[in-house]
Design a protein around this motif. Sequence first.
Motif, PDB file in Angstrom:
ATOM      1  N   HIS A 102       0.816  -1.231   0.000  1.00 32.52           N
ATOM      2  CA  HIS A 102       0.000   0.000   0.000  1.00 32.52           C
ATOM      3  C   HIS A 102       0.847   1.277   0.000  1.00 32.52           C
ATOM      4  O   HIS A 102       0.392   2.327  -0.408  1.00 32.52           O
ATOM      5  N   ASP A 103       2.110   1.175   0.454  1.00 34.65           N
ATOM      6  CA  ASP A 103       2.926   2.386   0.628  1.00 34.65           C
ATOM      7  C   ASP A 103       4.081   2.463  -0.378  1.00 34.65           C
ATOM      8  O   ASP A 103       5.083   3.106  -0.114  1.00 34.65           O
ATOM      9  N   ALA A 104       3.939   1.809  -1.528  1.00 32.26           N
ATOM     10  CA  ALA A 104       5.051   1.813  -2.488  1.00 32.26           C
ATOM     11  C   ALA A 104       4.594   2.212  -3.885  1.00 32.26           C
ATOM     12  O   ALA A 104       3.434   2.043  -4.255  1.00 32.26           O
ATOM     13  N   LEU A 105       5.526   2.758  -4.663  1.00 35.93           N
ATOM     14  CA  LEU A 105       5.235   3.320  -5.983  1.00 35.93           C
ATOM     15  C   LEU A 105       5.788   2.495  -7.138  1.00 35.93           C
ATOM     16  O   LEU A 105       5.622   2.858  -8.292  1.00 35.93           O
ATOM     17  N   MET A 133      15.862  12.138  -1.985  1.00 38.90           N
ATOM     18  CA  MET A 133      15.100  11.111  -2.693  1.00 38.90           C
ATOM     19  C   MET A 133      13.920  10.638  -1.851  1.00 38.90           C
ATOM     20  O   MET A 133      12.826  10.387  -2.350  1.00 38.90           O
ATOM     21  N   ARG A 134      14.149  10.567  -0.538  1.00 35.14           N
ATOM     22  CA  ARG A 134      13.071  10.116   0.349  1.00 35.14           C
ATOM     23  C   ARG A 134      11.952  11.152   0.410  1.00 35.14           C
ATOM     24  O   ARG A 134      10.775  10.792   0.458  1.00 35.14           O
ATOM     25  N   PHE A 135      12.309  12.435   0.383  1.00 32.09           N
ATOM     26  CA  PHE A 135      11.276  13.488   0.370  1.00 32.09           C
ATOM     27  C   PHE A 135      10.468  13.410  -0.915  1.00 32.09           C
ATOM     28  O   PHE A 135       9.254  13.559  -0.915  1.00 32.09           O
ATOM     29  N   LYS A 136      11.175  13.198  -2.009  1.00 28.30           N
ATOM     30  CA  LYS A 136      10.502  13.114  -3.304  1.00 28.30           C
ATOM     31  C   LYS A 136       9.489  11.966  -3.301  1.00 28.30           C
ATOM     32  O   LYS A 136       8.355  12.102  -3.765  1.00 28.30           O
ATOM     33  N   LEU A 145       1.930  11.274  -1.481  1.00 30.23           N
ATOM     34  CA  LEU A 145       0.832  12.188  -1.133  1.00 30.23           C
ATOM     35  C   LEU A 145       0.022  12.536  -2.354  1.00 30.23           C
ATOM     36  O   LEU A 145      -1.213  12.582  -2.317  1.00 30.23           O
ATOM     37  N   LYS A 146       0.737  12.788  -3.447  1.00 26.59           N
ATOM     38  CA  LYS A 146       0.089  13.142  -4.703  1.00 26.59           C
ATOM     39  C   LYS A 146      -0.837  12.011  -5.153  1.00 26.59           C
ATOM     40  O   LYS A 146      -1.968  12.243  -5.594  1.00 26.59           O
ATOM     41  N   ARG A 147      -0.350  10.785  -5.011  1.00 31.54           N
ATOM     42  CA  ARG A 147      -1.161   9.635  -5.411  1.00 31.54           C
ATOM     43  C   ARG A 147      -2.405   9.534  -4.537  1.00 31.54           C
ATOM     44  O   ARG A 147      -3.498   9.243  -4.994  1.00 31.54           O
ATOM     45  N   LYS A 148      -2.222   9.811  -3.245  1.00 33.09           N
ATOM     46  CA  LYS A 148      -3.323   9.680  -2.278  1.00 33.09           C
ATOM     47  C   LYS A 148      -4.406  10.742  -2.502  1.00 33.09           C
ATOM     48  O   LYS A 148      -5.595  10.470  -2.424  1.00 33.09           O
ATOM     49  N   PHE A 149      -3.954  11.988  -2.777  1.00 33.44           N
ATOM     50  CA  PHE A 149      -4.919  13.096  -2.865  1.00 33.44           C
ATOM     51  C   PHE A 149      -5.142  13.587  -4.293  1.00 33.44           C
ATOM     52  O   PHE A 149      -5.837  14.568  -4.511  1.00 33.44           O
TER      53      PHE A 149
END
Length: 214
Positions: A15-18, A200-203, A209-213
């Motif tokens: 759930h938490d990966a791109l 990289m971690r901030f990105k 967040l973008k994916r979520k909202f």
Amino acid sequence: MTLKIDIHVHTTYSHDALITPKDLIFYAKKRGLDGVAITDHDRIDGALKIAKETDFLIVPGIEISSLNGHIIGLNVNELVPPKLGVDETLDRIHEAGGIAIACHPITFFKESLKGHISSRFDAIEVINSASFPFNYSVRRSEEIASRLGIARVAGSDAHYGPEIGYAYTLVNAESTVDEVVNAVRKGLCSPYGRAIPLTMRFKKELLLLKRKFG
Ligand SMILES: [Zn+2]
Ligand SMILES: [Zn+2]
């Protein structure tokens, strides 16, 4: 032969990966890896599916949320359920023909096993690129591995494509899942790697967040 393998990568099945299956292979090759272990949180279906669809070496795995912290099972072909004690989780991994790895054993902001690591584990992930504080956790994990005399491995814990390969394990084995897992079990492997850069971690967090909202 010596294989360069990142033993801890998450895909979009977590759930938490791109990382899509396509990203996974692209970045793994770009990083010069010979293989990756897919270790999604509490599920194995994605790993098994992706492994079937590519010629690239994929070790199917799972990162299990045990009652006492995260545990990686590699080469398990069936689901090991979460929320079991450490001993039962290890039994289930071994019964499924897999090996058990104490991942990020000492770190903040993750579910770490800390005092629950024993020589029943097949290996310790002494380098985890997402550990914090990085140097401290590597040093402490190395101490535990040498005290218990068990194999040492490294993984990136990547949740975002460019993070893949920041840590990897050199394994002396032929390029098959069984050979790789047997070599780790025998300790024919060594850990390498560094921390994922903060930028990289901030990105990655922004993209999540973008994916979520949207
Ligand atoms: Zn974890
Ligand atoms: Zn992980």
